[in-house]
Scaffold this active site. Structure first.
Site, PDB file in Angstrom:
ATOM      1  N   HIS A  42       0.844  -1.189   0.000  1.00  0.00           N
ATOM      2  CA  HIS A  42       0.000   0.000   0.000  1.00  0.00           C
ATOM      3  C   HIS A  42       0.884   1.246   0.000  1.00  0.00           C
ATOM      4  O   HIS A  42       2.089   1.169   0.202  1.00  0.00           O
ATOM      5  CB  HIS A  42      -0.826   0.064   1.293  1.00  0.00           C
ATOM      6  CG  HIS A  42      -1.714  -1.089   1.548  1.00  0.00           C
ATOM      7  ND1 HIS A  42      -3.061  -1.046   1.276  1.00  0.00           N
ATOM      8  CD2 HIS A  42      -1.479  -2.308   2.102  1.00  0.00           C
ATOM      9  CE1 HIS A  42      -3.612  -2.199   1.650  1.00  0.00           C
ATOM     10  NE2 HIS A  42      -2.681  -2.976   2.150  1.00  0.00           N
ATOM     11  N   GLU A 124       2.358  -0.912   4.436  1.00  0.00           N
ATOM     12  CA  GLU A 124       2.172   0.459   3.956  1.00  0.00           C
ATOM     13  C   GLU A 124       3.529   1.118   3.734  1.00  0.00           C
ATOM     14  O   GLU A 124       4.411   1.031   4.594  1.00  0.00           O
ATOM     15  CB  GLU A 124       1.404   1.298   4.985  1.00  0.00           C
ATOM     16  CG  GLU A 124      -0.041   0.922   5.160  1.00  0.00           C
ATOM     17  CD  GLU A 124      -0.973   1.552   4.131  1.00  0.00           C
ATOM     18  OE1 GLU A 124      -0.496   2.225   3.194  1.00  0.00           O
ATOM     19  OE2 GLU A 124      -2.195   1.365   4.285  1.00  0.00           O
ATOM     20  N   HIS A 163      -2.326  -2.753  -3.547  1.00  0.00           N
ATOM     21  CA  HIS A 163      -3.713  -2.556  -3.118  1.00  0.00           C
ATOM     22  C   HIS A 163      -4.607  -2.404  -4.355  1.00  0.00           C
ATOM     23  O   HIS A 163      -5.731  -2.906  -4.383  1.00  0.00           O
ATOM     24  CB  HIS A 163      -3.782  -1.325  -2.223  1.00  0.00           C
ATOM     25  CG  HIS A 163      -4.996  -1.265  -1.363  1.00  0.00           C
ATOM     26  ND1 HIS A 163      -5.270  -0.183  -0.576  1.00  0.00           N
ATOM     27  CD2 HIS A 163      -6.018  -2.131  -1.155  1.00  0.00           C
ATOM     28  CE1 HIS A 163      -6.399  -0.394   0.085  1.00  0.00           C
ATOM     29  NE2 HIS A 163      -6.878  -1.564  -0.260  1.00  0.00           N
ATOM     30  N   ASP A 173      -3.326   2.697  -4.992  1.00  0.00           N
ATOM     31  CA  ASP A 173      -1.986   2.554  -4.433  1.00  0.00           C
ATOM     32  C   ASP A 173      -1.428   1.138  -4.615  1.00  0.00           C
ATOM     33  O   ASP A 173      -2.194   0.202  -4.727  1.00  0.00           O
ATOM     34  CB  ASP A 173      -1.990   2.957  -2.946  1.00  0.00           C
ATOM     35  CG  ASP A 173      -2.927   2.119  -2.083  1.00  0.00           C
ATOM     36  OD1 ASP A 173      -4.115   1.985  -2.448  1.00  0.00           O
ATOM     37  OD2 ASP A 173      -2.476   1.605  -1.052  1.00  0.00           O
TER      38      ASP A 173
END
Length: 192
Positions: A42, A124, A163, A173
């Protein structure tokens, strides 16, 4: 800080040693017998387009001050998390043990299977769709993926998605500036 789920995790597989640990309440048990089988990449920045400041960690810990920035009022009520955040300098912070379900994917599908949170690890990267990621982030991401794959054998070499791949049309993303070829090269160097 000791995790409230310490009794259900295995430290040598659940916590990435270089990462700082900050517990997120936005997690729960995976379905019975389910192990991680996919890594989802992400990108996030808070406020959008700004880096640093600790706001992503605040979001993942339900501590984001809605008055600190106009955008925070929109997202402050979300209950989301990821297993790990890698900042622009390549520093990792882990919020959820890998054996538990982080709330990162939302409505999602991978290879015909829905509910990717059930069987994935969410990572992330601090970034946006408009900005290239840093060399330090690629190195840190590859090292962590190598470490995770060595401990979770159900995650195959092709079990890596953005993602946007698992939620097309809903998410973009890690975006067009994420260099998948560079990540593959870094992963090759980690495994060599």
């Amino acid at each position: 800080m000791k995790s409230p789920h310490a009794e259900t995790v295995t430290p040598d597989r659940d916590w990435y040693p270089p990462a700082q640990r900050l517990d997120s309440p936005n997690q729960d048990e995976r379905p019975p017998g389910q192990q991680p089988e996919l890594i989802v990449v992400h990108a996030i920045s808070l406020p959008p387009g700004e880096f640093g400041g600790g706001h992503v960690a605040e979001l993942f810990q339900n501590r984001l001050d809605p008055d600190a920035h106009p955008y925070f009022a929109e997202v402050g009520g979300l209950r989301v998390s990821a297993h790990v955040l890698i900042d622009r300098e390549g520093q990792a912070t882990q919020f959820v043990p890998f054996s538990r379900r982080a709330w990162h994917a939302g409505v999602s599908r991978w290879q015909g299977r829905e509910r990717c949170n059930d069987f994935s690890i969410g990572i992330e990267l601090e970034g946006t769709d408009e900005d290239p990621f840093t060399p330090a982030q690629y190195v840190a991401l590859a090292q962590m993926i190598g470490w995770v794959r060595a401990r979770w054998p159900d995650i195959g070499p092709d079990a890596l998605a953005g993602h946007s791949d698992i939620a097309p049309g809903r998410k973009t993303d890690p975006g067009p500036h994420f260099d998948w070829a560079r990540l593959r090269q870094e992963l090759h160097e980690v495994s060599a």
